[in-house]
Scaffold this active site. Structure first.
Site, PDB file in Angstrom:
ATOM      1  N   ILE A 101      41.700  60.047   0.176  1.00  0.00           N
ATOM      2  CA  ILE A 101      41.190  60.804  -0.973  1.00  0.00           C
ATOM      3  C   ILE A 101      39.730  60.465  -1.237  1.00  0.00           C
ATOM      4  CG2 ILE A 101      43.476  61.022  -1.986  1.00  0.00           C
ATOM      5  CD1 ILE A 101      42.734  58.821  -3.975  1.00  0.00           C
TER       6      ILE A 101
ATOM      7  N   ALA B 290      45.551  50.268   1.616  1.00  0.00           N
ATOM      8  CA  ALA B 290      45.175  49.283   2.641  1.00  0.00           C
ATOM      9  C   ALA B 290      46.308  48.290   2.850  1.00  0.00           C
ATOM     10  CB  ALA B 290      43.890  48.568   2.236  1.00  0.00           C
TER      11      ALA B 290
ATOM     12  N   ILE C 189      38.014  42.091   2.965  1.00  0.00           N
ATOM     13  CA  ILE C 189      37.366  43.398   2.823  1.00  0.00           C
ATOM     14  C   ILE C 189      37.327  44.052   4.201  1.00  0.00           C
ATOM     15  CG2 ILE C 189      35.227  44.573   2.187  1.00  0.00           C
ATOM     16  CD1 ILE C 189      37.011  43.318  -0.122  1.00  0.00           C
TER      17      ILE C 189
ATOM     18  N   ASN D 294      36.007  47.034   5.131  1.00  0.00           N
ATOM     19  CA  ASN D 294      34.761  47.706   5.485  1.00  0.00           C
ATOM     20  C   ASN D 294      33.786  47.500   4.342  1.00  0.00           C
ATOM     21  OD1 ASN D 294      32.675  49.745   5.569  1.00  0.00           O
ATOM     22  ND2 ASN D 294      33.880  50.856   7.088  1.00  0.00           N
TER      23      ASN D 294
ATOM     24  N   LYS E 105      43.592  42.932  -0.922  1.00  0.00           N
ATOM     25  CA  LYS E 105      44.026  43.330  -2.258  1.00  0.00           C
ATOM     26  C   LYS E 105      43.393  44.702  -2.527  1.00  0.00           C
ATOM     27  CE  LYS E 105      44.184  38.543  -3.924  1.00  0.00           C
ATOM     28  NZ  LYS E 105      43.566  37.563  -4.857  1.00  0.00           N
TER      29      LYS E 105
ATOM     30  N   GLU F 123      40.737  50.453  -7.938  1.00  0.00           N
ATOM     31  CA  GLU F 123      40.872  50.593  -9.383  1.00  0.00           C
ATOM     32  C   GLU F 123      40.230  49.466 -10.181  1.00  0.00           C
ATOM     33  OE1 GLU F 123      44.866  52.728 -10.199  1.00  0.00           O
ATOM     34  OE2 GLU F 123      45.045  51.865  -8.208  1.00  0.00           O
TER      35      GLU F 123
END
Lengths: 335, 154, 722
Positions: free
Chosen positions: C471, C515, C606, C608, C678, C682
């Site tokens: 999205i 993820a 992370i 990317n 994680k 949001e």
């Protein structure tokens, strides 16, 4: 959108004739307001006459020309961005350039015309929603904004029939500058001082200007007004850009040795028309520049204001906006 | 009524009612769907295209108004396989997430190269404020625009 | 994608540009409404103009006689459909022309199908209905409101640890404040859109959705079809933010219109229609009561939230949930109550609960800090939770201290003046504020497949498939990286396919879980493929290619499922962050600008660095909008959404966003899930509204407890005159 007939006019006289012949026919220029309202069915013309090609016959419609008396004639089809970027306007009427650039977005300013922008209609939520009553859209149905959401609506020039705000920026600057609108109808041309061009709603909120059906705005003339080189437009809104004014002030001051010789003041975002404040001008002229004077002028400008449930803040906001604009202009060195 | 538009340098003849906007003519008839519909009322900038090189909103123009005018959409921006520098800069600076406002952002940004917009980031932000990005990719957009401006592209 | 851009090996974590970037900047990415379908007809919904009403009459005669119109569906002629009973997000209670009951203004009362969009739109305007409408309730703040505790909703309504009442009565300091947040609409720039194509009893639905599997399940149940007969496709989605996580009424209505007309049907909501029938963030009224010792140690927290739901479905905005886990405190009590309003059902919106709840809790922490004469950051450190206060479990990892330290330092928090209003610059008052950010790490069962093919020249091509969605979050890109890394292949040899229910099922793109969920499945399936080849001694690209070339079709396909297993419940799992903001407030005019936001976030590994940063930026921009601009207006007499457009519903524009200095704190979390991530979609919004509110107070001494903080609240709140 409802279906409609489309004609592209190339001759101004044809355009006027075509529109004048039928009550349901409208001029179409930039389209930024009319097409938007046609999609909402707030406007439902039976026919539109596209006037974007009229300048081929009459180039002045797309030109900004200096007048022999020092004034400026702005063709009705001059786009907002061209007018804002015009070097003469920037130098001699900065308030106008600033007002234009404070309005809408780069894309819309490339489309919207001088004539069309004078006729931009209100953003009142209720006017723009055909599911709701509205005296301006459908006379006699009532004004739900008065007891509804009216944070964005007017505190000056209202009536029990309508409290819709005049939304524009450019017209506020032009009203301050004492512009004249030139219109051409079936019976010829006439010139209308912009301050007399707009009508407060009174009992007839559906009538917003003195324009007669079929009259085409051909130009706006600005008077010479040399002191307008010292002028400023201050707009306050809910975000940093691309929003209508909650309050705005257009100010030009003629200051000589610390004393105000002449003043032009108009307010936007708070009134049912672009609001020239002669009261504020009278309060200013003849007096020495001071914060107290500016505050007094602002009090005078808003003296007749009537608040509604959600927009009382606009009265104080408008005062402060005007004080800010006056302060900034008073601190400018004459150009 | 039939109307011939010049879109990305090619004549395209469409049979449209007068009420058909350029936006819907592009998307539903010409099947040029790069130009996006976000609000349909001139409030989001997703439908930004160029008319005679100037950025405008396709949702507030009737297709029939544009006979004889030169229309450029995002599809007409790249030269074959080679991206316009603005397109490449948007990728490099991640000037988008969902990509839906991106065609309008890029068309606006390319038009900006020929507008009297000031030099600073704040000037670019103001000039680009007619293009909403709900993903909030504004910092990347500003970085992309500034990179292309500083490289002197047109 | 050239090697020069990111090298031919893009290890997980590298700031690789989006693999779908070129499609998006050239306009080649086709979103739902842009899929070319031969003979497609256009459906336009007619929304009600009343709420809390019954339809007395609906006149479709004019519309039916108009050129190009092939069908007008209303409750009078629409076929009866099986009642929907399901749980969000997959299933919602829908309004599908089944009866004459109108719950909310804008509810679909008819669907018009015509051969062109213009004709369908015009005809939809010609459908007229009359209603028997009773006075609606439109605001949770009304006299005599009936609150109730939802029995079954998306979250547990109440929680209690210790004895908050007793602790509060003995607390040395106590503050109790009420905060409110308004209705907010998601407003992705791409409107909801559906194309339904029937071929016999086989149905293909192109839909702009965050959950293709959910759409398939809802449609299958609604139309009594085997799930296998329904294919849902969603390759590109123009933003979701929660509103596209559920299957709303327009989707089955499009399917119904297609079935009843025998035509392929495209239905795109107008911007106005996205207000009401596709959810919104619920208005909340929250009371936070804090008890503390004079040294700042919290002894009790009570967080009571009231929000609304519709008349026909319970949706709970879980605003107080954040309070259960954020600060160490022995006595924590949280409650949620619902009030029914005559509006459409609210729904998840970016950080549902955490966004609204952190505004209340973090503002209250600021107010307590002021009462105690403490620095707001010091108060938070004083109550740092080393273990999860709710479950008592250890955190899988928690680097919040480091976030506070790094962000405070970069921001220059030490320069903050203890007295509000102390920083001035001409007409401008400057204020600093800060808040804690947090979001739980969610994970759902997900599956993926990988097909490896030898190219016959010693190279391997991989196709990875999963019915997930991108999205805008970068799913295509990070999954490509994960797969390339696990397979030991260059990223340009990996093709990611998603957004299609024919692919192995994945969960919704919501709850910041993609993820963790789908990424774990992608990595698992790629590792499984490697294990299979390694069993035959193929352990490097060359031997793997050779191995593949010996297989039938020179190819290997592996499919795997991944879900949380035994031991996964041993830890509390949250991402944390700290956000610091500077505001500049025009003292006379009340204009609030946010020139600078500094944030540090610890969110596991992370995947990317480039796309992840964009996720944070997006969240923070949402925080600015929530703090200063966003509010949906409902007419109190008709329950009509009055600013249902992008001009009068303000979202941030480019000029609203100042310098954002956001960064991740490295965090190696072996417990959280197999790939150590994680969620990051949001957390960015959380804390920002409270930090801005705190900064506005710091600048002006005006504490605005009601979002959004618009300038009228400063003007009327006693902002100093010019």
């Amino acid at each position: 959108m409802r279906p409609f007939e489309y004609t592209a006019a190339t001759d101004p006289a044809d355009a006027v004739r075509l529109v004048a012949a039928n009550d349901g026919t409208r001029f179409l220029a930039g389209g930024t307001n009319l097409i938007d309202l046609m999609k909402l069915e707030v406007e439902t013309p039976r026919a539109v006459v596209d006037i974007n090609r009229l300048a081929r016959r009459e180039p002045a419609l797309e030109q900004v020309a200096e007048l022999p008396d020092g004034g400026l004639r702005i063709g009705a089809l001059v786009r907002n961005s061209d007018l804002a970027w015009n070097p003469v306007v920037q130098a001699r009427y900065p308030v106008l350039s600033e007002a234009l650039l404070a309005g809408a977005s780069g894309q819309l300013r490339n489309m919207a015309t001088t004539g069309g922008n004078l006729l931009q209609r209100t953003r009142c939520y209720y006017f723009r929603d055909t599911a709701m009553p509205c005296n301006k859209r459908e006379p006699g149905t009532g004004c739900p904004s008065i007891a509804g959401h009216n944070r964005i609506n007017a505190v000056l020039g209202t009536s029990p029939e309508c409290i819709a705000t005049s939304p524009g920026d450019m017209p506020v600057a032009m009203v301050a500058l004492g512009a004249t609108v030139h219109v051409r109808g079936p019976e010829g041309e006439r010139a209308i001082p912009l301050a007399d061009f707009y009508l407060v709603p009174g009992l007839h909120p559906e009538r917003e200007t003195v324009l007669r059906h079929g009259e085409l705005i051909v130009a706006v003339e600005l008077p010479a007004l040399p002191f307008a080189a010292r002028s400023h437009y201050r707009k306050v809104r809910d975000r940093a850009s691309y929003a209508f004014a909650l309050a705005s002030a257009a100010v030009a001051l003629d200051i000589h040795e610390g004393r105000i010789r002449d003043a032009r003041v108009a307010l936007g975002g708070i009134a049912t028309t672009p609001w020239r404040s002669f009261e504020a001008e009278r309060a200013l002229v003849g007096h020495a520049v001071s914060h107290t004077l500016f505050r007094t002028a602002a009090e005078r400008a808003l003296a007749g204001a009537v608040p509604y449930a959600e927009n009382a803040f606009k009265i104080e906001l408008a005062r402060r906006t005007l004080v800010r604009a006056l302060t900034i202009v008073s601190e400018m060195t004459a150009r | 009524m039939p109307v011939t538009l010049r879109i990305n340098g090619r004549p395209v003849t469409l049979d449209v009612e007068p009420r058909v906007t350029l936006l819907d003519a592009l998307r539903e008839q010409a099947l040029l769907t790069a130009t996006k519909k976000g609000c349909d009322h001139g409030q989001c900038g997703a439908c930004t295209i160029h008319v005679d090189g100037r950025r405008q909103l396709a949702c507030l123009i009737l297709a029939v108004m544009l006979a004889e005018r030169e229309i450029t959409t995002l599809e007409g921006l790249a030269a074959g396989d080679e991206l316009h520098p603005m397109q490449a800069a948007f990728i490099e600076h991640d000037g988008f997430q969902c990509g839906y406002c991106t065609p309008g952002q890029i068309m606006s940004a390319v038009a900006l190269l020929n507008e009297p917009c000031g030099d600073s980031d704040d000037d670019v932000k103001e000039c680009m404020s007619g293009n909403l990005c709900r993903c909030g990719a504004y910092p990347g957009i500003v970085a992309a625009v500034q990179q292309v401006r500083r490289a002197g592209a047109r | 994608m050239s090697d020069a851009v990111f090298g031919n090996r893009a290890p997980v974590g590298a700031p690789m540009s989006r693999v779908d970037g070129r499609l998006k900047v050239t306009g080649a990415a086709r979103y739902t409404a842009e899929i070319p379908i031969e003979g497609v007809h256009h459906a336009v919904i007619v929304g009600s103009t009343a709420a809390n009403a019954r339809i007395l009459d609906i006149d479709t005669s004019i519309a039916e006689g108009m050129p190009g119109v092939v069908k007008v569906l209303t409750h009078r002629n629409a076929p009866k459909l099986p009642a929907q009973v399901g749980k969000p997000p997959a299933s919602r209670v829908l309004t599908l022309l089944q009866d004459d009951v109108v719950h909310y203004n804008g509810q679909p009362v008819a669907v018009v199908v015509a051969d062109t969009l213009e004709r369908a739109t015009d005809a939809a305007h010609r459908v007229t209905a009359t209603y028997d409408a009773r006075e609606p309730l439109t605001d949770i703040r009304h006299a005599g409101r009936k609150e109730y505790r939802p029995e079954s909703a998306n979250k547990e309504a109440d929680s209690a640890s210790g004895d908050a009442a007793a602790a509060l009565s003995h607390a040395e300091e106590r503050i109790s404040r009420e905060y409110t947040t308004p209705i907010e609409n998601h407003n992705p720039i791409e409107p909801h859109a559906t194309i339904a194509v029937w071929e016999g009893d086989q149905l293909t639905v192109y839909d702009t959705t965050q959950y293709v599997v959910g759409v398939r399940n809802t449609i299958a149940k609604t139309f009594g079809l085997p799930a296998d007969n329904v294919r849902v496709v969603s390759r590109f989605i123009g933003g979701g933010f929660g509103t596209k996580g559920s299957t709303w009424s327009h989707v089955p209505l499009a399917v119904l219109a297609a079935r009843e007309t025998g035509k392929p049907v495209k239905l795109v909501l107008t911007r106005r229609q996205m207000f009401g029938s596709t959810g919104a963030r619920a208005q909340t009224e929250q009371r936070v009561t804090l008890g503390a010792r004079r040294d700042g140690t919290l002894v009790a927290i009570r967080h009571e939230s009231v929000s609304y739901t519709s008349r026909y479905e319970d949706y709970l905005e879980p605003a107080a949930v954040i309070t259960r886990s954020l600060y160490a405190c022995p006595n924590i009590e949280t409650t949620h109550r619902l009030v029914q309003l005559d509006l459409g059902t609210p729904t998840f919106q970016r950080a549902p609960g955490e966004a609204t709840g952190s505004f209340a809790l973090e503002c209250a922490m600021d107010e307590l800090a002021e009462r105690l004469g403490m620095d707001p950051l010091e108060l938070r450190l004083k109550n740092y939770a080393e273990r999860d206060p709710e479950s008592g479990k250890p955190f899988s990892s928690k680097s919040l201290r480091e976030c506070y330290r790094v962000a405070a330092e970069r921001f220059g928090w030490a320069r903050r003046k203890a007295t509000p209003g102390a920083m001035q610059d001409g007409d401008i008052a400057i204020g600093y504020g800060m808040a804690t950010a947090t979001y739980p790490t969610n994970r759902s069962k997900a599956s993926a497949s990988v097909t490896l093919t030898s190219d016959g020249r010693g190279g391997i091509d991989a196709v990875v498939q999963t019915a997930s969605q991108d999205i805008g979050t970068g799913t295509y890109t990070v999954m490509t990286q994960l797969a390339a890394d696990a397979l030991g292949l260059p990223v340009e040899r990996v093709r990611m396919e998603l957004g299609d229910t024919r692919l192995p099922p994945s969960p919704s793109s919501g709850g910041s879980q993609t993820a963790a969920s789908t990424g774990s499945a992608v990595e698992a399936v790629c590792r499984e493929a490697c294990v299979r080849m390694a069993a035959d001694g193929a352990t490097d690209p060359a031997s793997m290619a050779a191995w593949l070339s010996r297989q039938p079709g020179r190819t290997l396909t592996v499919r795997a499922e991944s879900k949380a297993g035994k031991g996964d419940d041993d830890y509390a799992k949250h991402a944390f962050g700290a956000v610091f903001v500077e505001v500049r407030v025009d003292r006379a005019l009340g204009e609030i600008r946010v020139p600078r936001i500094v944030g540090a976030y610890a969110a596991g590994r992370i995947l990317n660095a480039k796309t992840a940063l964009s996720q944070l930026i997006g969240g923070v921009v949402w925080g600015v909008g929530m703090a200063l601009e966003e509010k949906t207006l409902v007419d109190p007499r008709t329950a009509r959404y009055m600013n249902a457009n992008l001009e009068e519903y303000h979202v941030p524009v480019n000029a609203d966003i100042g310098a954002l200095d956001l960064q991740f704190i490295a965090e190696d979390d072996p417990h959280v899930n197999p790939i150590g991530v994680k969620g990051i979609g949001e957390i960015g919004i959380t804390g920002v509204p409270a930090a801005i509110a705190g900064a506005v107070y710091d600048a002006t001494r005006i504490r605005v407890r009601e979002l959004p903080i618009t300038l009228d609240k400063l003007i009327m709140g006693g902002g100093s005159a010019d």
